[in-house]
Design a protein around this motif. Structure first.
Motif, PDB file in Angstrom:
ATOM      1  N   ALA A 100       0.816  -1.214   0.000  1.00 26.80           N
ATOM      2  CA  ALA A 100       0.000   0.000   0.000  1.00 26.80           C
ATOM      3  C   ALA A 100       0.848   1.263   0.000  1.00 26.80           C
ATOM      4  N   ASP A 101       1.885   1.311   0.817  1.00 27.22           N
ATOM      5  CA  ASP A 101       2.721   2.510   0.886  1.00 27.22           C
ATOM      6  C   ASP A 101       3.403   2.770  -0.449  1.00 27.22           C
ATOM      7  N   ARG A 191      -6.983  -2.776   1.653  1.00 30.71           N
ATOM      8  CA  ARG A 191      -6.578  -3.727   2.698  1.00 30.71           C
ATOM      9  C   ARG A 191      -5.904  -2.989   3.853  1.00 30.71           C
ATOM     10  N   SER A 192      -5.036  -2.068   3.507  1.00 33.94           N
ATOM     11  CA  SER A 192      -4.348  -1.293   4.543  1.00 33.94           C
ATOM     12  C   SER A 192      -5.336  -0.455   5.339  1.00 33.94           C
ATOM     13  N   TRP A 193      -6.331   0.107   4.679  1.00 32.87           N
ATOM     14  CA  TRP A 193      -7.363   0.872   5.386  1.00 32.87           C
ATOM     15  C   TRP A 193      -8.216  -0.044   6.260  1.00 32.87           C
ATOM     16  N   GLU A 194      -8.440  -1.270   5.809  1.00 25.70           N
ATOM     17  CA  GLU A 194      -9.128  -2.231   6.664  1.00 25.70           C
ATOM     18  C   GLU A 194      -8.364  -2.409   7.974  1.00 25.70           C
ATOM     19  N   ASP A 195      -7.054  -2.563   7.843  1.00 29.15           N
ATOM     20  CA  ASP A 195      -6.223  -2.812   9.018  1.00 29.15           C
ATOM     21  C   ASP A 195      -6.097  -1.579   9.914  1.00 29.15           C
ATOM     22  N   ARG A 196      -6.010  -0.399   9.307  1.00 30.87           N
ATOM     23  CA  ARG A 196      -5.752   0.821  10.092  1.00 30.87           C
ATOM     24  C   ARG A 196      -7.018   1.555  10.520  1.00 30.87           C
ATOM     25  N   PHE A 197      -8.080   1.473   9.711  1.00 29.77           N
ATOM     26  CA  PHE A 197      -9.270   2.283   9.972  1.00 29.77           C
ATOM     27  C   PHE A 197     -10.570   1.479  10.007  1.00 29.77           C
ATOM     28  N   GLY A 198     -10.463   0.149   9.946  1.00 31.04           N
ATOM     29  CA  GLY A 198     -11.663  -0.676  10.048  1.00 31.04           C
ATOM     30  C   GLY A 198     -12.654  -0.467   8.924  1.00 31.04           C
ATOM     31  N   ILE A 199     -12.154  -0.236   7.693  1.00 25.73           N
ATOM     32  CA  ILE A 199     -13.088   0.012   6.594  1.00 25.73           C
ATOM     33  C   ILE A 199     -13.687  -1.286   6.080  1.00 25.73           C
ATOM     34  N   ARG A 200     -14.812  -1.186   5.433  1.00 22.90           N
ATOM     35  CA  ARG A 200     -15.417  -2.246   4.635  1.00 22.90           C
ATOM     36  C   ARG A 200     -15.848  -1.632   3.307  1.00 22.90           C
ATOM     37  N   VAL A 201     -15.647  -2.360   2.229  1.00 19.53           N
ATOM     38  CA  VAL A 201     -16.188  -1.942   0.927  1.00 19.53           C
ATOM     39  C   VAL A 201     -17.679  -2.259   0.958  1.00 19.53           C
ATOM     40  N   VAL A 202     -18.500  -1.221   1.008  1.00 19.19           N
ATOM     41  CA  VAL A 202     -19.937  -1.440   1.203  1.00 19.19           C
ATOM     42  C   VAL A 202     -20.780  -1.177  -0.040  1.00 19.19           C
ATOM     43  N   ALA A 203     -20.247  -0.446  -1.022  1.00 16.17           N
ATOM     44  CA  ALA A 203     -21.049  -0.165  -2.218  1.00 16.17           C
ATOM     45  C   ALA A 203     -20.154   0.101  -3.416  1.00 16.17           C
ATOM     46  N   LEU A 204     -20.608  -0.380  -4.569  1.00 16.87           N
ATOM     47  CA  LEU A 204     -19.945  -0.113  -5.845  1.00 16.87           C
ATOM     48  C   LEU A 204     -20.991   0.344  -6.857  1.00 16.87           C
ATOM     49  N   ALA A 205     -20.631   1.342  -7.641  1.00 18.89           N
ATOM     50  CA  ALA A 205     -21.395   1.744  -8.809  1.00 18.89           C
ATOM     51  C   ALA A 205     -20.454   1.655 -10.012  1.00 18.89           C
ATOM     52  N   PHE A 206     -20.858   2.155 -11.139  1.00 18.58           N
ATOM     53  CA  PHE A 206     -20.046   2.035 -12.356  1.00 18.58           C
ATOM     54  C   PHE A 206     -18.635   2.579 -12.149  1.00 18.58           C
TER      55      PHE A 206
END
Length: 265
Positions: A100-101, A191-206
């Motif tokens: 990521a870095d 992935r790095s944001w998942e580890d550092r900030f607890g993110i989840r990919v919750v929505a996708l558009a075009f």
């Protein structure tokens, strides 16, 4: 690309997913790519628009079948069906093969260094969770399926992936194609944001992506550090959003925010 076994083909003979420990509503398996049908389904998509609680209800699919829930849709005047998204799994490498870095440093040099007159500042420090990541994701998805949401009649989808951050690469999503052909390096950042900030990919558009954030920054300095990553990740949200500066974007869109939205022109 290294992947887990794809359990979606089992849904062809078992549409409710009971053999996988699921209880799915009516839906369809989608395999359409820019080159024609893929050799196995890329995702399952519910027929009916999503309702509050649907995302959280299907989180069990991760454990029982390696399938991650995500909303798919679009704006009222845009392409809302993934069959129209020009998916191209052949372009996606494996997110785990990227750092990521290094990804962000390279993108910063290409897109942001001159505008900001600064070298890549490095990754922002991890923040403390103020919510369980799945609980925050459920909160954000429930808001996205509401009547006031920009996401018009989103459907719930299930995607075979190792983790939520890998969803775009797993389906060959090409939303950032004007930024990068291979979405996997951006998934490495996710992935790095998942580890550092607890993110989840919750929505996708075009060409839009929404993540929930369980560890939002609590100070402007923390928000600015994260905003620098956002600039490298998605320059359009800085350069075409009208915020005028990285600091203004950090204050308005990152500080304390429970979700981050990205779009690529």
């Amino acid at each position: 690309m290294a992947t887990l076994p794809n359990q979606l083909p089992k849904l062809a003979a078992d549409p409710t997913g009971r053999s996988l420990g699921l209880d799915l509503p009516p839906g369809a398996l989608l395999d359409t790519t820019v080159e024609g049908p893929w050799d196995e389904p890329l995702l399952w998509r519910a027929d009916a628009p999503a309702a509050p609680g649907d995302w959280l209800r299907l989180t069990s699919a991760r454990r029982t079948a390696g399938l991650h829930p995500v909303l798919v849709g679009g704006r009222a005047d845009g392409e809302r069906h993934p069959d129209k998204w020009e998916l191209d799994p052949d372009l996606a490498s494996y997110p785990g093969d990227h750092d990521a870095d290094e990804v962000l440093a390279e993108l910063w040099e290409e897109f942001a260094a001159e505008a900001e007159d600064a070298d890549w500042p490095g990754l922002a420090a991890a923040g403390p969770l103020d919510a369980d990541p799945d609980a925050r994701a459920a909160e954000v998805t429930d808001a996205l399926v509401g009547d006031a949401s920009w996401l018009a009649q989103p459907r719930l989808a299930l995607v075979p992936a190792r983790r939520s951050a890998d969803i775009p690469a797993a389906i060959g999503w090409c939303g950032p194609v004007n930024h990068t052909n291979d979405v996997a390096p951006l998934c490495a950042v996710l992935r790095s944001w998942e580890d550092r900030f607890g993110i989840r990919v919750v929505a996708l558009a075009f060409d839009e992506l929404v993540v929930s954030v369980a560890a939002p920054p609590g100070t402007l300095a923390e928000a600015e550090a994260i905003a620098a990553e956002h600039y490298a990740f998605c320059p359009d949200i800085i350069e075409q959003s009208g915020h005028g500066s990285l600091r203004a974007y950090a204050e308005r869109e990152v500080l304390g925010a429970r979700s981050w939205t990205f779009w690529w022109d």
